[in-house]
Design a protein around this motif. Structure first.
Motif, PDB file in Angstrom:
ATOM      1  N   LEU A  46       0.831  -1.202   0.000  1.00  0.00           N
ATOM      2  CA  LEU A  46       0.000   0.000   0.000  1.00  0.00           C
ATOM      3  C   LEU A  46       0.867   1.254   0.000  1.00  0.00           C
ATOM      4  O   LEU A  46       0.615   2.207  -0.741  1.00  0.00           O
ATOM      5  CB  LEU A  46      -0.935   0.003   1.212  1.00  0.00           C
ATOM      6  N   ARG A  47       1.911   1.261   0.818  1.00  0.00           N
ATOM      7  CA  ARG A  47       2.828   2.404   0.876  1.00  0.00           C
ATOM      8  C   ARG A  47       3.504   2.625  -0.483  1.00  0.00           C
ATOM      9  O   ARG A  47       3.594   3.752  -0.967  1.00  0.00           O
ATOM     10  CB  ARG A  47       3.878   2.173   1.954  1.00  0.00           C
ATOM     11  N   ASP A  48       3.968   1.549  -1.120  1.00  0.00           N
ATOM     12  CA  ASP A  48       4.603   1.664  -2.435  1.00  0.00           C
ATOM     13  C   ASP A  48       3.619   2.176  -3.484  1.00  0.00           C
ATOM     14  O   ASP A  48       3.964   3.023  -4.307  1.00  0.00           O
ATOM     15  CB  ASP A  48       5.168   0.322  -2.888  1.00  0.00           C
ATOM     16  N   GLU A  64       3.888   5.756  -5.493  1.00  0.00           N
ATOM     17  CA  GLU A  64       3.889   5.810  -6.959  1.00  0.00           C
ATOM     18  C   GLU A  64       2.797   6.736  -7.471  1.00  0.00           C
ATOM     19  O   GLU A  64       3.022   7.544  -8.376  1.00  0.00           O
ATOM     20  CB  GLU A  64       3.699   4.404  -7.525  1.00  0.00           C
ATOM     21  N   LEU A  65       1.604   6.655  -6.870  1.00  0.00           N
ATOM     22  CA  LEU A  65       0.509   7.537  -7.283  1.00  0.00           C
ATOM     23  C   LEU A  65       0.855   9.004  -7.034  1.00  0.00           C
ATOM     24  O   LEU A  65       0.597   9.863  -7.879  1.00  0.00           O
ATOM     25  CB  LEU A  65      -0.777   7.179  -6.528  1.00  0.00           C
ATOM     26  N   VAL A  66       1.433   9.290  -5.894  1.00  0.00           N
ATOM     27  CA  VAL A  66       1.808  10.668  -5.561  1.00  0.00           C
ATOM     28  C   VAL A  66       2.880  11.177  -6.523  1.00  0.00           C
ATOM     29  O   VAL A  66       2.818  12.322  -6.988  1.00  0.00           O
ATOM     30  CB  VAL A  66       2.279  10.770  -4.093  1.00  0.00           C
ATOM     31  N   ASN A  67       3.843  10.332  -6.835  1.00  0.00           N
ATOM     32  CA  ASN A  67       4.918  10.739  -7.743  1.00  0.00           C
ATOM     33  C   ASN A  67       4.444  10.992  -9.168  1.00  0.00           C
ATOM     34  O   ASN A  67       5.005  11.816  -9.875  1.00  0.00           O
ATOM     35  CB  ASN A  67       6.033   9.695  -7.762  1.00  0.00           C
ATOM     36  N   HIS A  68       3.416  10.270  -9.604  1.00  0.00           N
ATOM     37  CA  HIS A  68       2.976  10.362 -10.995  1.00  0.00           C
ATOM     38  C   HIS A  68       1.679  11.133 -11.185  1.00  0.00           C
ATOM     39  O   HIS A  68       1.211  11.250 -12.311  1.00  0.00           O
ATOM     40  CB  HIS A  68       2.830   8.966 -11.604  1.00  0.00           C
ATOM     41  N   THR A  69       1.102  11.638 -10.104  1.00  0.00           N
ATOM     42  CA  THR A  69      -0.158  12.368 -10.199  1.00  0.00           C
ATOM     43  C   THR A  69      -0.014  13.701  -9.473  1.00  0.00           C
ATOM     44  O   THR A  69      -0.254  13.793  -8.263  1.00  0.00           O
ATOM     45  CB  THR A  69      -1.317  11.542  -9.572  1.00  0.00           C
ATOM     46  N   ALA A  84      -0.579  17.513  -0.083  1.00  0.00           N
ATOM     47  CA  ALA A  84       0.249  18.549   0.541  1.00  0.00           C
ATOM     48  C   ALA A  84      -0.624  19.633   1.160  1.00  0.00           C
ATOM     49  O   ALA A  84      -0.359  20.106   2.271  1.00  0.00           O
ATOM     50  CB  ALA A  84       1.202  19.147  -0.484  1.00  0.00           C
ATOM     51  N   THR A  85      -1.664  20.021   0.468  1.00  0.00           N
ATOM     52  CA  THR A  85      -2.567  21.042   0.985  1.00  0.00           C
ATOM     53  C   THR A  85      -3.284  20.544   2.234  1.00  0.00           C
ATOM     54  O   THR A  85      -3.379  21.256   3.238  1.00  0.00           O
ATOM     55  CB  THR A  85      -3.599  21.438  -0.088  1.00  0.00           C
TER      56      THR A  85
END
Length: 93
Positions: A36-38, A42-47, A55-56
């Motif tokens: 789940l962490r990975d 990945e979603l955060v890095n690519h979206t 972040a907000t």
């Protein structure tokens, strides 16, 4: 003080959710937790939109206190800084 609970309870409740979720991601070392962490990383890095939203939310910039008064000014209870102004280093003051 009559409207304090109505105005602030949801903001406090949301504020508590974020550290609980972060703790669950950080402290879980099961194969499922690591996966789940990975996946989230990945979603955060690519979206970028997801990255900005997280972040907000984690910064507290989305916290507002809606006014129970239907005739209140439109800015009453809204956050004083927006994400865009925070990125630029601007303040409402």
């Amino acid at each position: 003080m009559d409207t304090y609970h109505f105005e602030r309870h949801s903001a406090g409740s949301d504020l508590l959710k974020h550290p609980l979720a972060q703790t669950a991601l950080i402290a879980t070392f099961s194969p499922e937790g690591l996966a789940l962490r990975d996946m989230l990383a990945e979603l955060v890095n690519h979206t970028p939109a997801l990255s900005e939203r997280l972040a907000t939310a984690l910064s507290g910039l989305v916290v507002g206190s809606p006014s129970p008064d239907p005739f209140a000014h439109r800015l009453t209870g809204n956050e004083h800084r927006t994400y865009e102004s925070a990125k630029e280093g601007c303040s409402a003051f």
